[in-house]
Motif scaffolding. Structure first.
Motif, PDB file in Angstrom:
ATOM      1  N   TYR A  99       0.927  -1.241   0.042  1.00 19.33           N
ATOM      2  CA  TYR A  99      -0.027  -0.018   0.169  1.00 19.33           C
ATOM      3  C   TYR A  99       0.803   1.333  -0.110  1.00 19.33           C
ATOM      4  O   TYR A  99       0.589   2.231  -0.657  1.00 19.33           O
ATOM      5  CB  TYR A  99      -1.020   0.039   1.262  1.00 19.33           C
ATOM      6  N   ALA A 100       1.838   1.307   0.933  1.00 13.79           N
ATOM      7  CA  ALA A 100       2.843   2.412   0.735  1.00 13.79           C
ATOM      8  C   ALA A 100       3.773   2.663  -0.689  1.00 13.79           C
ATOM      9  O   ALA A 100       3.617   3.733  -0.858  1.00 13.79           O
ATOM     10  CB  ALA A 100       3.821   2.093   2.020  1.00 13.79           C
ATOM     11  N   TYR A 101       3.848   1.488  -1.105  1.00 13.91           N
ATOM     12  CA  TYR A 101       4.350   1.402  -2.333  1.00 13.91           C
ATOM     13  C   TYR A 101       3.685   2.224  -3.541  1.00 13.91           C
ATOM     14  O   TYR A 101       3.807   3.069  -4.515  1.00 13.91           O
ATOM     15  CB  TYR A 101       4.939   0.377  -2.752  1.00 13.91           C
ATOM     16  N   GLU A 102       2.334   1.626  -3.568  1.00 17.14           N
ATOM     17  CA  GLU A 102       1.297   1.929  -4.400  1.00 17.14           C
ATOM     18  C   GLU A 102       0.866   3.501  -4.070  1.00 17.14           C
ATOM     19  O   GLU A 102       0.781   4.457  -5.056  1.00 17.14           O
ATOM     20  CB  GLU A 102      -0.007   1.317  -4.344  1.00 17.14           C
ATOM     21  N   ASP A 103       0.845   4.175  -2.953  1.00 13.20           N
ATOM     22  CA  ASP A 103       0.703   5.220  -2.412  1.00 13.20           C
ATOM     23  C   ASP A 103       1.845   6.238  -2.989  1.00 13.20           C
ATOM     24  O   ASP A 103       1.263   7.372  -3.523  1.00 13.20           O
ATOM     25  CB  ASP A 103       0.668   5.693  -1.019  1.00 13.20           C
ATOM     26  N   ARG A 104       3.178   5.544  -2.854  1.00  8.86           N
ATOM     27  CA  ARG A 104       4.006   6.532  -3.536  1.00  8.86           C
ATOM     28  C   ARG A 104       4.094   6.636  -4.791  1.00  8.86           C
ATOM     29  O   ARG A 104       4.388   7.736  -5.540  1.00  8.86           O
ATOM     30  CB  ARG A 104       5.460   6.046  -2.972  1.00  8.86           C
ATOM     31  N   ILE A 105       3.797   5.584  -5.584  1.00 10.29           N
ATOM     32  CA  ILE A 105       3.641   5.643  -7.164  1.00 10.29           C
ATOM     33  C   ILE A 105       2.377   6.423  -7.521  1.00 10.29           C
ATOM     34  O   ILE A 105       2.768   7.403  -8.359  1.00 10.29           O
ATOM     35  CB  ILE A 105       3.400   4.142  -7.427  1.00 10.29           C
ATOM     36  N   ALA A 106       1.224   6.455  -6.525  1.00 15.19           N
ATOM     37  CA  ALA A 106       0.296   7.400  -7.068  1.00 15.19           C
ATOM     38  C   ALA A 106       0.609   8.952  -6.808  1.00 15.19           C
ATOM     39  O   ALA A 106       0.414   9.647  -7.543  1.00 15.19           O
ATOM     40  CB  ALA A 106      -0.878   7.009  -6.098  1.00 15.19           C
ATOM     41  N   GLU A 107       1.328   9.178  -5.822  1.00  9.81           N
ATOM     42  CA  GLU A 107       1.930  10.321  -5.332  1.00  9.81           C
ATOM     43  C   GLU A 107       2.896  10.994  -6.468  1.00  9.81           C
ATOM     44  O   GLU A 107       2.676  12.045  -7.050  1.00  9.81           O
ATOM     45  CB  GLU A 107       2.611  10.469  -4.008  1.00  9.81           C
ATOM     46  N   LEU A 108       3.777  10.051  -6.928  1.00  6.89           N
ATOM     47  CA  LEU A 108       4.920  10.458  -8.150  1.00  6.89           C
ATOM     48  C   LEU A 108       4.143  10.831  -9.536  1.00  6.89           C
ATOM     49  O   LEU A 108       4.350  11.588 -10.159  1.00  6.89           O
ATOM     50  CB  LEU A 108       5.765   9.524  -8.100  1.00  6.89           C
ATOM     51  N   ARG A 109       2.790   9.970  -9.797  1.00  6.93           N
ATOM     52  CA  ARG A 109       2.207   9.914 -10.899  1.00  6.93           C
ATOM     53  C   ARG A 109       1.409  11.302 -10.839  1.00  6.93           C
ATOM     54  O   ARG A 109       1.428  12.016 -11.776  1.00  6.93           O
ATOM     55  CB  ARG A 109       1.288   8.865 -11.059  1.00  6.93           C
ATOM     56  N   ALA A 110       0.858  11.662  -9.596  1.00  6.25           N
ATOM     57  CA  ALA A 110       0.184  13.023  -9.494  1.00  6.25           C
ATOM     58  C   ALA A 110       1.109  14.035  -9.931  1.00  6.25           C
ATOM     59  O   ALA A 110       0.723  15.157 -10.409  1.00  6.25           O
ATOM     60  CB  ALA A 110      -0.701  12.876  -8.247  1.00  6.25           C
ATOM     61  N   LYS A 111       2.206  14.152  -9.099  1.00  5.63           N
ATOM     62  CA  LYS A 111       3.319  15.170  -9.370  1.00  5.63           C
ATOM     63  C   LYS A 111       3.581  15.158 -10.891  1.00  5.63           C
ATOM     64  O   LYS A 111       3.800  16.591 -11.355  1.00  5.63           O
ATOM     65  CB  LYS A 111       4.349  14.779  -8.543  1.00  5.63           C
ATOM     66  N   VAL A 112       3.981  13.999 -11.414  1.00  8.03           N
ATOM     67  CA  VAL A 112       4.279  14.113 -12.777  1.00  8.03           C
ATOM     68  C   VAL A 112       2.941  14.639 -13.688  1.00  8.03           C
ATOM     69  O   VAL A 112       3.331  15.557 -14.530  1.00  8.03           O
ATOM     70  CB  VAL A 112       4.792  12.894 -13.514  1.00  8.03           C
ATOM     71  N   ASP A 113       1.937  14.347 -13.541  1.00 10.22           N
ATOM     72  CA  ASP A 113       0.512  14.667 -14.070  1.00 10.22           C
ATOM     73  C   ASP A 113       0.661  16.385 -13.900  1.00 10.22           C
ATOM     74  O   ASP A 113       0.318  17.033 -14.829  1.00 10.22           O
ATOM     75  CB  ASP A 113      -0.558  14.050 -13.604  1.00 10.22           C
ATOM     76  N   ARG A 114       0.729  17.055 -12.575  1.00  9.66           N
ATOM     77  CA  ARG A 114       0.917  18.084 -12.385  1.00  9.66           C
ATOM     78  C   ARG A 114       1.836  19.223 -13.057  1.00  9.66           C
ATOM     79  O   ARG A 114       1.724  20.157 -13.748  1.00  9.66           O
ATOM     80  CB  ARG A 114       0.990  18.465 -10.820  1.00  9.66           C
ATOM     81  N   THR A 115       3.210  18.447 -13.103  1.00  3.57           N
ATOM     82  CA  THR A 115       3.913  18.856 -13.992  1.00  3.57           C
ATOM     83  C   THR A 115       3.897  18.788 -15.312  1.00  3.57           C
ATOM     84  O   THR A 115       4.068  19.889 -15.971  1.00  3.57           O
ATOM     85  CB  THR A 115       5.309  18.289 -13.519  1.00  3.57           C
ATOM     86  N   THR A 116       3.233  17.958 -15.914  1.00  6.00           N
ATOM     87  CA  THR A 116       3.036  17.926 -17.483  1.00  6.00           C
ATOM     88  C   THR A 116       1.940  18.931 -17.732  1.00  6.00           C
ATOM     89  O   THR A 116       1.999  19.572 -18.499  1.00  6.00           O
ATOM     90  CB  THR A 116       2.762  16.577 -17.790  1.00  6.00           C
ATOM     91  N   SER A 117       1.082  18.901 -16.865  1.00  4.15           N
ATOM     92  CA  SER A 117      -0.186  19.833 -16.840  1.00  4.15           C
ATOM     93  C   SER A 117       0.262  21.357 -17.037  1.00  4.15           C
ATOM     94  O   SER A 117      -0.300  22.439 -17.786  1.00  4.15           O
ATOM     95  CB  SER A 117      -1.385  19.761 -15.934  1.00  4.15           C
ATOM     96  N   ARG A 118       1.316  21.789 -15.836  1.00 10.25           N
ATOM     97  CA  ARG A 118       1.793  23.071 -15.996  1.00 10.25           C
ATOM     98  C   ARG A 118       2.833  23.449 -16.876  1.00 10.25           C
ATOM     99  O   ARG A 118       2.510  24.651 -17.721  1.00 10.25           O
ATOM    100  CB  ARG A 118       2.614  23.061 -14.603  1.00 10.25           C
ATOM    101  N   GLN A 119       3.213  22.496 -17.490  1.00  8.78           N
ATOM    102  CA  GLN A 119       4.246  22.665 -18.767  1.00  8.78           C
ATOM    103  C   GLN A 119       3.221  22.711 -20.062  1.00  8.78           C
ATOM    104  O   GLN A 119       3.331  23.619 -20.873  1.00  8.78           O
ATOM    105  CB  GLN A 119       5.001  21.528 -19.094  1.00  8.78           C
ATOM    106  N   LEU A 120       2.201  22.007 -20.045  1.00  7.39           N
ATOM    107  CA  LEU A 120       1.028  22.132 -21.289  1.00  7.39           C
ATOM    108  C   LEU A 120       0.415  23.431 -20.992  1.00  7.39           C
ATOM    109  O   LEU A 120       0.395  24.111 -21.976  1.00  7.39           O
ATOM    110  CB  LEU A 120       0.153  20.909 -21.134  1.00  7.39           C
ATOM    111  N   LEU A 121       0.052  23.779 -19.931  1.00  6.68           N
ATOM    112  CA  LEU A 121      -0.498  25.292 -19.763  1.00  6.68           C
ATOM    113  C   LEU A 121       0.344  26.140 -20.043  1.00  6.68           C
ATOM    114  O   LEU A 121       0.051  27.369 -20.790  1.00  6.68           O
ATOM    115  CB  LEU A 121      -0.982  25.401 -18.149  1.00  6.68           C
ATOM    116  N   ASN A 122       1.722  26.250 -19.665  1.00  8.82           N
ATOM    117  CA  ASN A 122       2.726  27.288 -20.199  1.00  8.82           C
ATOM    118  C   ASN A 122       3.047  27.163 -21.576  1.00  8.82           C
ATOM    119  O   ASN A 122       2.866  28.229 -22.327  1.00  8.82           O
ATOM    120  CB  ASN A 122       3.886  26.959 -19.345  1.00  8.82           C
TER     121      ASN A 122
END
Length: 451
Positions: A99-122
């Motif tokens: 569960y901890a590993y999956e949470d970490r993966i989900a957090e990293l995925r969300a961070k990547v998504d936010r970064t990608t979204s911010r880059q796309l927005l920029n």
């Protein structure tokens, strides 16, 4: 089991499995006992009269093995006794780690998504700003094209084919002179302002690659600054053109007013040329900006200046000879050169050399070309609306009666024919047949050219 120094019993040992059996006890002789050395450290195991001697090393190996087997048995028993709890804890631990590993993966995925979204927005914002800049640049280029295509409204009429007596054409920009329809309109240096570069400074971004936001901002700021400079130059150029045209239109209207002429009558006398077409009213679009409105005003003023140029082409306010103006006799009462008595001089005498070209000061029609008493050889041109000019004492006449002449066309050569004391040009300006001072027209032309 005992050390070898111990004394074994003299009696036969009784085995537990021998119960119920009859034994024939035989006496064992004490002499039959195997004596053991008293100093031997070995261990002896006796069973049914059989002895096994074990050394100390082997003995402890056996003992250790037995102990290990016992411990292993105890551990095994304990494991089987508590394995359910152990398995449960292991599974829970494994699940917790998963569960901890999956949470970490989900957090990293969300961070990547936010970064990608911010880059796309920029990237999207940059593309929008760049698109706006490109549209603005296109608009500025269109404005520059409009400024470059704007014709100069000088009112000058091309001279006819060079004729005999014409001086060599001047080199460079000619000086303003009434003979060439006063001033030559020179546009400001920024008249034909152009964009420094028709290609954007920033290169097209590579697919799937995003520049830093700060880099975007720097590029956009440079582009905006460059376009602002171009726009300021265009506005300045357009304002200069508008001011120049409005000033010229005012001076032209003032010339007509100073000469006491009727502008409407002059316009009515302008010969009609072959023109036509459907009437399309000039109007501004609903979303017209300041540049378009200013350009509209310039076009309206330019049309008025063009109309005034055609009208003033019939007004003789230009010089009839080239070069510096030097009068040998003015308009009005003077002493007659032949009789020495006061007499009315109806024109201006221009100092000139024999053979110098004489040019018509306004467009019109030749109504007289020949010998005319004291004028000698004389040419008279009717400019319409009661205006006419006379050119006397010519040595040669280059036009004929009924010919249409244009501004600056050579009508004859300076001479000293008729009632003359030397080579010069006698020039007259008449309104409705009455001689008026030509200097009034010439001064008005100088004022117009000086603006």
């Amino acid at each position: 089991m005992s050390k070898s120094s111990a004394q074994f019993s003299q009696y036969p040992q009784h085995h537990p499995h021998d119960h119920g059996r009859s034994f024939n006890r035989r006496p064992v002789s004490t002499a039959a006992a195997i004596p053991l050395p008293a100093t031997d450290d070995a261990y002896t195991i006796v069973h049914h009269g059989k002895q096994v001697r074990l050394g100390p090393v082997v003995f402890w190996i056996v003992v250790g093995t037995v102990v290990l087997l016992g411990l292993w048995s105890a551990a095994t028993a304990t494991y089987f006794a508590f394995r359910d709890d152990v398995l449960t804890r292991l599974i829970a631990r494994q699940a917790e780690m998963q569960y901890a590993y999956e949470d970490r993966i989900a957090e990293l995925r969300a961070k990547v998504d936010r970064t990608t979204s911010r880059q796309l927005l920029n990237q999207e914002q940059f593309d929008q700003k760049l698109d706006q800049i490109m549209k603005r640049q296109t608009a500025l280029e269109s404005r520059a094209t409009a400024l470059g295509a704007m014709p100069d409204v000088t009112g000058s009429i091309p001279r006819a084919t060079p004729q005999r007596g014409d001086a060599a054409p001047p080199q460079g920009t000619p000086k303003p002179s009434p003979i060439s329809d006063t001033v030559i309109f020179v546009a400001p240096p920024d008249r034909e302002a152009r964009l420094e570069s028709r290609t954007p400074v920033v290169a097209n971004p590579q697919p799937n690659q995003f520049a830093k936001v700060q880099g975007f901002d720097n590029v956009l700021v440079r582009l905006q600054t460059s376009l602002d400079q171009v726009e300021r130059r265009q506005i300045a150029a357009l304002s200069a053109v508008e001011d120049s045209m409005e000033s010229r239109a005012r001076r032209m209207r003032g010339l007509v007013s100073d000469l006491g002429l009727n502008l409407a009558d002059l316009e009515a006398a302008v010969p009609r040329t072959a023109m036509g077409g459907p009437f399309v009213p000039v109007k501004l679009t609903a979303n017209a900006g300041p540049f378009e409105k200013q350009l509209y005003r310039i076009n309206v003023t330019r049309a008025e200046v063009d109309r005034l140029n055609r009208t003033l082409a019939l007004v003789p306010y230009r010089k009839p000879v080239i070069g510096e103006v030097e009068f040998t006799s003015g308009f009005g009462v003077r002493s007659d050169p032949f009789l020495g008595r006061p007499a009315m001089h109806t024109g201006l005498d221009f100092r000139a050399a024999t053979g110098d070209p004489v040019r018509v000061t306004a467009s019109g029609k030749v109504v007289s070309a020949g010998w005319s008493g004291g004028y000698g050889r004389m040419v008279e041109v009717d400019h319409g609306n009661g205006l006419s000019t006379r050119y006397g004492h010519l040595s040669e006449i280059n036009v004929k009666v009924g010919e249409i002449v244009k501004i600056g066309q050579v009508v004859g050569l300076v001479g000293s024919t008729g009632r003359s004391t030397g080579p010069h040009l006698h020039y007259e300006t008449r309104i409705d047949g009455e001689a008026v001072d030509p200097q009034k027209f010439l001064r008005a032309g100088v004022r117009l050219s000086a603006g």
